[in-house]
Design an enzyme around this catalytic site. Structure first.
Site, PDB file in Angstrom:
ATOM      1  N   LYS A  68       0.854  -1.188   0.000  1.00 39.71           N
ATOM      2  CA  LYS A  68       0.000   0.000   0.000  1.00 39.71           C
ATOM      3  C   LYS A  68       0.891   1.240   0.000  1.00 39.71           C
ATOM      4  O   LYS A  68       1.726   1.419   0.887  1.00 39.71           O
ATOM      5  CB  LYS A  68      -0.908   0.017   1.220  1.00 39.71           C
ATOM      6  CG  LYS A  68      -1.766   1.273   1.304  1.00 39.71           C
ATOM      7  CD  LYS A  68      -2.435   1.409   2.663  1.00 39.71           C
ATOM      8  CE  LYS A  68      -2.955   2.815   2.845  1.00 39.71           C
ATOM      9  NZ  LYS A  68      -3.429   3.085   4.213  1.00 39.71           N
TER      10      LYS A  68
ATOM     11  N   GLY B 219      -7.533   9.529  10.652  1.00 43.47           N
ATOM     12  CA  GLY B 219      -7.773   9.619  12.085  1.00 43.47           C
ATOM     13  C   GLY B 219      -8.811  10.632  12.507  1.00 43.47           C
ATOM     14  O   GLY B 219      -9.022  10.840  13.699  1.00 43.47           O
TER      15      GLY B 219
ATOM     16  N   ALA C  61      -9.359   5.680   5.347  1.00 49.93           N
ATOM     17  CA  ALA C  61      -9.185   6.857   6.203  1.00 49.93           C
ATOM     18  C   ALA C  61     -10.479   7.634   6.368  1.00 49.93           C
ATOM     19  O   ALA C  61     -11.231   7.820   5.419  1.00 49.93           O
ATOM     20  CB  ALA C  61      -8.093   7.797   5.693  1.00 49.93           C
ATOM     21  N   GLY C  62     -10.716   8.052   7.600  1.00 51.65           N
ATOM     22  CA  GLY C  62     -11.847   8.913   7.907  1.00 51.65           C
ATOM     23  C   GLY C  62     -13.032   8.203   8.516  1.00 51.65           C
ATOM     24  O   GLY C  62     -13.928   8.846   9.067  1.00 51.65           O
TER      25      GLY C  62
ATOM     26  N   ASN D   1      -8.350   1.983  10.832  1.00 53.49           N
ATOM     27  CA  ASN D   1      -7.458   1.722  11.945  1.00 53.49           C
ATOM     28  C   ASN D   1      -7.956   2.428  13.201  1.00 53.49           C
ATOM     29  O   ASN D   1      -8.387   1.802  14.161  1.00 53.49           O
ATOM     30  CB  ASN D   1      -6.032   2.163  11.615  1.00 53.49           C
ATOM     31  CG  ASN D   1      -5.054   1.805  12.726  1.00 53.49           C
ATOM     32  OD1 ASN D   1      -4.813   0.632  12.975  1.00 53.49           O
ATOM     33  ND2 ASN D   1      -4.519   2.794  13.416  1.00 53.49           N
ATOM     34  N   THR D   2      -7.953   3.765  13.182  1.00 56.83           N
ATOM     35  CA  THR D   2      -8.288   4.535  14.374  1.00 56.83           C
ATOM     36  C   THR D   2      -9.702   4.251  14.867  1.00 56.83           C
ATOM     37  O   THR D   2      -9.954   4.218  16.075  1.00 56.83           O
ATOM     38  CB  THR D   2      -8.130   6.045  14.099  1.00 56.83           C
ATOM     39  OG1 THR D   2      -6.849   6.274  13.515  1.00 56.83           O
ATOM     40  CG2 THR D   2      -8.255   6.850  15.373  1.00 56.83           C
TER      41      THR D   2
END
Length: 267
Positions: free
Chosen positions: A110, A171, A197-198, A219-220
């Site tokens: 990635k 994040g 993301a987001g 992830n977050t």
């Protein structure tokens, strides 16, 4: 057999393929921000993930004197997707992934090249340049990018194995901010499209999948939830629900009401 009596689609048969590799789970999770590697592994299992991203600059893969990711998140259980988190130039990204290939033999990777700003959105000029370098070096590259349909097409034309537009800054947990652009990217793409993301809530994952994304990476949203394992389970079901809703086909949007029962023949 009509739709009312047909057996529901077997989830095990609903697979997706990237760079010649086929997966059943459409939820990819990261390996950062968890309390420890054991919690990370438990979240990956609860999410039903088959792919985990590995930030090569931030996790320990080689120092046995310190806790090591591979002791918990087993490479024989998960497909590792090395990423270039923390890279701000094409050269940094290429160097990082070459080291990954030497260390683990990974060629499916990635790519992310960030802008050195508070929002950390992708630097698309550098990203495209780095992609071309990696393709010429034999890598199969999934590319994190902005939600720009024009650049998304350029990445695909350059040989990207998958397009991974940001729903919102990394994040931030703000969900998908530009549904129109994401829809355009999905419509034009001939390679997998993944929101990356987001994502902050399970409902964000549902939206992405209902729109037709092939998978969601987060992830977050899991790692910093109050209960990461429970959130991983919620995200697993959200991705499945969104995918099934997409396959089922949404009812038409209408301007006015339409009664659930016919009005003719009323007593």
């Amino acid at each position: 057999m009509d739709g009312a009596t047909a057996a529901p689609q077997n989830l095990a048969e609903d697979t997706w393929t990237v760079a010649g590799r086929t997966f059943r789970s459409r939820l990819i999770i990261g390996t950062g921000k968890y309390k420890d590697y054991a919690q990370n592994a438990a979240a990956a299992e609860a999410a039903g993930a088959e792919i985990v991203t590995v930030a090569l600059r931030r996790v320990n893969l080689s120092d046995p004197s310190q806790p090591m990711l591979v002791d918990h998140v087993k490479p024989d259980r998960f497909t590792f997707l090395p990423n270039t988190a923390g890279c701000f130039t094409g050269e940094d990204a290429v160097r990082t992934l070459r080291l990954a290939r030497e260390a683990g033999g990974w060629d499916l990777v990635k790519l992310e090249v960030l802008s050195d700003t508070k929002h950390l959105l992708p630097d698309m000029e550098e990203t495209l340049r780095a992609l071309k370098l990696l393709i010429s070096d034999g890598f199969q590259v999934m590319v994190y990018c902005s939600d720009d349909p024009v650049y998304a097409q350029k990445l695909e034309d350059a040989g990207a194995a998958a397009i991974m537009p940001a729903g919102a800054p990394i994040g931030s947990g703000r969900g998908i901010q530009n549904l129109l652009n994401l829809g355009l990217i999905i419509e034009q793409a001939k390679v997998p499209v993944l929101v990356d993301a987001g994502v902050g809530a399970a409902s964000d994952a549902v939206v992405a999948m209902e729109m037709g994304c092939d998978a969601v990476l987060m992830n977050t949203a899991i790692a910093q939830a109050g209960d990461p394992i429970r959130m991983a389970t919620a995200m697993k079901h959200a991705v499945i629900a969104g995918r099934q809703a997409y396959l089922a086909g949404r009812m038409p949007r209408r301007m006015y009401a339409e009664p659930s029962s016919p009005l003719s023949g009323l007593i």
